[in-house]
Design an enzyme around this catalytic site. Structure first.
Site, PDB file in Angstrom:
ATOM      1  N   ASP A 146      10.731 -21.238  25.950  1.00 37.61           N
ATOM      2  CA  ASP A 146      10.525 -22.323  24.885  1.00 37.61           C
ATOM      3  C   ASP A 146      10.615 -21.478  23.459  1.00 37.61           C
ATOM      4  OD1 ASP A 146       7.066 -22.660  25.309  1.00 37.61           O
ATOM      5  OD2 ASP A 146       8.161 -20.953  25.286  1.00 37.61           O
ATOM      6  N   HIS A 150      13.307 -22.173  20.848  1.00 39.66           N
ATOM      7  CA  HIS A 150      12.622 -22.469  19.384  1.00 39.66           C
ATOM      8  C   HIS A 150      13.587 -21.653  18.602  1.00 39.66           C
ATOM      9  CE1 HIS A 150       9.221 -23.063  16.486  1.00 39.66           C
ATOM     10  NE2 HIS A 150       9.873 -21.977  16.014  1.00 39.66           N
ATOM     11  N   GLU A 151      13.939 -20.605  18.597  1.00 41.20           N
ATOM     12  CA  GLU A 151      14.531 -19.588  17.791  1.00 41.20           C
ATOM     13  C   GLU A 151      16.085 -20.136  17.382  1.00 41.20           C
ATOM     14  OE1 GLU A 151      11.020 -17.755  17.117  1.00 41.20           O
ATOM     15  OE2 GLU A 151      12.537 -18.267  16.041  1.00 41.20           O
ATOM     16  N   HIS A 154      16.277 -23.217  15.345  1.00 39.09           N
ATOM     17  CA  HIS A 154      16.318 -22.928  13.942  1.00 39.09           C
ATOM     18  C   HIS A 154      17.843 -22.661  13.504  1.00 39.09           C
ATOM     19  CE1 HIS A 154      12.314 -22.747  12.920  1.00 39.09           C
ATOM     20  NE2 HIS A 154      11.921 -21.726  13.711  1.00 39.09           N
ATOM     21  N   TYR A 165      12.684 -24.874   4.628  1.00 39.68           N
ATOM     22  CA  TYR A 165      11.389 -24.263   5.164  1.00 39.68           C
ATOM     23  C   TYR A 165      10.331 -24.235   4.590  1.00 39.68           C
ATOM     24  CZ  TYR A 165       9.638 -21.534   9.371  1.00 39.68           C
ATOM     25  OH  TYR A 165       8.941 -21.365  10.321  1.00 39.68           O
ATOM     26  N   GLU A 174      10.166 -26.982  11.808  1.00 39.21           N
ATOM     27  CA  GLU A 174       9.269 -26.324  12.813  1.00 39.21           C
ATOM     28  C   GLU A 174       9.243 -27.198  14.242  1.00 39.21           C
ATOM     29  OE1 GLU A 174       7.626 -23.357  13.998  1.00 39.21           O
ATOM     30  OE2 GLU A 174       9.224 -22.736  12.656  1.00 39.21           O
ATOM     31  N   GLU A 185      13.015 -26.143  28.297  1.00 37.08           N
ATOM     32  CA  GLU A 185      12.384 -25.617  29.259  1.00 37.08           C
ATOM     33  C   GLU A 185      12.289 -26.771  30.379  1.00 37.08           C
ATOM     34  OE1 GLU A 185       7.818 -24.924  29.036  1.00 37.08           O
ATOM     35  OE2 GLU A 185       8.594 -23.221  27.775  1.00 37.08           O
ATOM     36  N   ASN A 191       8.501 -24.105  35.489  1.00 38.03           N
ATOM     37  CA  ASN A 191       7.249 -24.250  34.825  1.00 38.03           C
ATOM     38  C   ASN A 191       6.927 -24.747  33.513  1.00 38.03           C
ATOM     39  OD1 ASN A 191       5.771 -22.797  37.088  1.00 38.03           O
ATOM     40  ND2 ASN A 191       6.104 -20.957  36.153  1.00 38.03           N
ATOM     41  N   GLU A 198       3.597 -20.245  25.794  1.00 41.68           N
ATOM     42  CA  GLU A 198       2.377 -19.820  26.884  1.00 41.68           C
ATOM     43  C   GLU A 198       2.837 -18.829  27.643  1.00 41.68           C
ATOM     44  OE1 GLU A 198       4.174 -22.627  26.952  1.00 41.68           O
ATOM     45  OE2 GLU A 198       5.591 -22.440  28.362  1.00 41.68           O
ATOM     46  N   THR A 202      -1.003 -13.942  24.639  1.00 40.74           N
ATOM     47  CA  THR A 202      -2.247 -13.431  25.068  1.00 40.74           C
ATOM     48  C   THR A 202      -2.149 -13.239  26.518  1.00 40.74           C
ATOM     49  OG1 THR A 202      -3.288 -15.733  25.307  1.00 40.74           O
ATOM     50  CG2 THR A 202      -3.673 -14.441  23.123  1.00 40.74           C
ATOM     51  N   ASP A 208      -3.536 -20.585  27.878  1.00 41.59           N
ATOM     52  CA  ASP A 208      -3.619 -20.925  26.553  1.00 41.59           C
ATOM     53  C   ASP A 208      -2.278 -20.659  26.087  1.00 41.59           C
ATOM     54  OD1 ASP A 208      -4.454 -17.768  24.854  1.00 41.59           O
ATOM     55  OD2 ASP A 208      -3.294 -18.168  26.606  1.00 41.59           O
ATOM     56  N   ASP A 234       1.538 -19.952   4.756  1.00 39.53           N
ATOM     57  CA  ASP A 234       2.464 -20.317   5.921  1.00 39.53           C
ATOM     58  C   ASP A 234       3.666 -21.365   5.122  1.00 39.53           C
ATOM     59  OD1 ASP A 234       3.829 -20.381   8.228  1.00 39.53           O
ATOM     60  OD2 ASP A 234       2.652 -21.869   8.995  1.00 39.53           O
ATOM     61  N   HIS A 239       3.637 -24.276  10.440  1.00 42.44           N
ATOM     62  CA  HIS A 239       3.489 -24.086  11.942  1.00 42.44           C
ATOM     63  C   HIS A 239       2.267 -24.833  12.212  1.00 42.44           C
ATOM     64  CE1 HIS A 239       5.993 -20.727  11.127  1.00 42.44           C
ATOM     65  NE2 HIS A 239       6.518 -20.729  12.305  1.00 42.44           N
TER      66      HIS A 239
HETATM   67  C1  LIG Z   1       5.606 -16.151  16.900  1.00 46.84           C
HETATM   68  C2  LIG Z   1       6.153 -16.489  15.406  1.00 46.84           C
HETATM   69  C3  LIG Z   1       5.594 -16.101  14.252  1.00 46.84           C
HETATM   70  C4  LIG Z   1       6.150 -16.629  12.981  1.00 46.84           C
HETATM   71  C5  LIG Z   1       7.409 -17.532  13.189  1.00 46.84           C
HETATM   72  C6  LIG Z   1       7.885 -17.975  14.207  1.00 46.84           C
HETATM   73  C7  LIG Z   1       8.898 -19.129  14.276  1.00 46.84           C
HETATM   74  O1  LIG Z   1       9.963 -18.917  14.885  1.00 46.84           O
HETATM   75  O2  LIG Z   1       8.732 -20.042  13.590  1.00 46.84           O
HETATM   76  C8  LIG Z   1       7.163 -17.470  15.522  1.00 46.84           C
HETATM   77  O3  LIG Z   1       7.965 -17.853  16.572  1.00 46.84           O
HETATM   78  C9  LIG Z   1       7.322 -19.058  17.357  1.00 46.84           C
HETATM   79  O4  LIG Z   1       6.701 -19.923  16.733  1.00 46.84           O
HETATM   80  C10 LIG Z   1       7.819 -19.217  18.644  1.00 46.84           C
HETATM   81  C11 LIG Z   1       7.748 -20.481  19.145  1.00 46.84           C
HETATM   82  C12 LIG Z   1       6.861 -19.430  19.568  1.00 46.84           C
HETATM   83 CA   LIG Z   2       6.296 -24.235  27.047  1.00 44.87          CA
HETATM   84 ZN   LIG Z   3       9.885 -21.558  13.875  1.00 44.08          ZN
END
Ligand SMILES: Cc1cccc(C(=O)O)c1OC(=O)C1CC1
Ligand SMILES: [Ca+2]
Ligand SMILES: [Zn+2]
Ligand SMILES: [Ca+2]
Length: 324
Positions: A146, A150-151, A154, A165, A174, A185, A191, A198, A202, A208, A234, A239
């Protein structure tokens, strides 16, 4: 002598085995996947010789390996960045007929081992970058499908609506990445869930995630417009406020009761088609949450007809999160 396509074996961030599309130039194997578009290329920001050197160079060195076996712990981040970029490419191609992020077969480039204990991943306008994490907050971030979805989304957004943004357009930006990262996914089917990150968040804490689409409030993100963040952190909470359209997307697909409103649920496939059409045909760089609502209603109307269950659910979901 031109290079030839080859198949390597690798171990991912979570210790899982997978095969990789690689390229053999006669002496070494590179992480070049020539089976998709104009190629998927994976690079090393640091280098294997002295891993302790943390580089911020881009793209860094094309990833090479002597025996086409990518099984060392240092290899794992590259294995998943490369493999999951292929999965995401296939998702956009198979589900929406989109050939790479620009819909014109652009080569997909990723750099891993970026920075030092870097708890981030990003699309930097030309390529993806992945930090290794600090081992407590994150492990190598390319280890989450995921996250990769996600990336790369973008990039899709930049080549379509190009949502600015910050503030509401940034939160939609976002949310689009969370929605299509999650649908990627589910498309792969290993999964799948409505949580974000996830698999790489951590390592010492089970169950989590970075964010939840089904219940954003689980991680203190809003699930109603009345609870939106209005500060400047931010980039205006991109986010955080993404929780509002994320909750709407979850309700559209899965259904549920929220803020006294019941949504039936039309499923992930229709959610994806409605969202993709809005992202590529209706949203603009300055779109607000209200314009997202109207763009999705219009997309659902185009695809499935006016006043059908799809339009009813999109409307109800945005009512439920307080966006008119
Ligand atoms: C971990 C992280 C920090 C800052 C920006 C992003 C970002 O790409 O916006 C980021 O990545 C994510 O959010 C991915 C989806 C988990
Ligand atoms: Ca997921
Ligand atoms: Zn992002
Ligand atoms: Ca090797």
């Amino acid at each position: 002598h031109t290079a030839e396509d080859s198949i390597g074996t690798g171990v991912g961030v979570l210790g899982d085995q997978k095969t990789l599309n690689t390229s053999f130039d006669g002496s070494a194997y590179s992480l070049i996947d020539n089976t998709r578009g104009n190629g998927i290329f994976t690079y090393d920001a640091a280098n294997k010789i002295n891993e302790r050197n943390y580089f911020f160079r881009l793209p860094g060195s094309l990833w090479v390996d002597a025996d086409n076996e990518f099984t060392s712990s240092y290899d794992r981040a590259a294995v998943d960045a490369h493999y999951y970029a292929g999965v995401t490419y296939d998702f956009y191609k198979d589900v929406f007929g989109r050939d790479s992020f620009d819909d014109n077969g652009a080569p997909i480039k990723s750099t891993v081992h970026f920075g030092r204990n870097y708890n981030n991943a990003a699309w930097v306008g030309t390529q993806m970058i992945y930090g290794d994490g600090d081992g407590s907050n994150f492990v190598e971030l390319s280890g989450g499908l995921d996250v990769v979805g996600h990336e790369l989304t973008h990039a899709v957004t930049d080549y379509s609506a190009n949502l600015i943004y910050q503030d509401e357009s940034g939160a939609i930006n976002e949310s689009m990445s969370d929605v299509f990262g999650t649908l990627t996914e589910f498309h792969e089917g290993i999964n799948p869930d409505w949580d974000i990150g996830e698999d790489i968040y951590t390592p010492g804490v089970d169950n989590d995630a970075l964010r939840s689409m089904s219940d954003p409030t689980k991680y203190d993100d809003p699930d109603h417009y009345s609870d939106r963040y209005t500060g400047t952190l931010d980039s205006g909470g991109v986010h955080t406020n993404s929780g509002i359209p994320n909750k709407a997307a979850y309700l559209i697909s899965e259904g549920g009761a929220h803020s006294g409103i019941t949504v039936t649920g039309i499923g992930r496939d229709k959610l994806g088609q409605i969202y993709y059409r809005a992202l590529t045909q209706y949203l603009t760089e300055s779109s607000t949450f209200s314009q997202l609502r109207s763009s999705l209603i219009q997309s659902a109307t185009d695809l499935y007809g006016a006043n059908g269950p799809e339009v009813v659910d999109v409307t109800a979901a945005f009512d439920a999160v307080g966006v008119q």
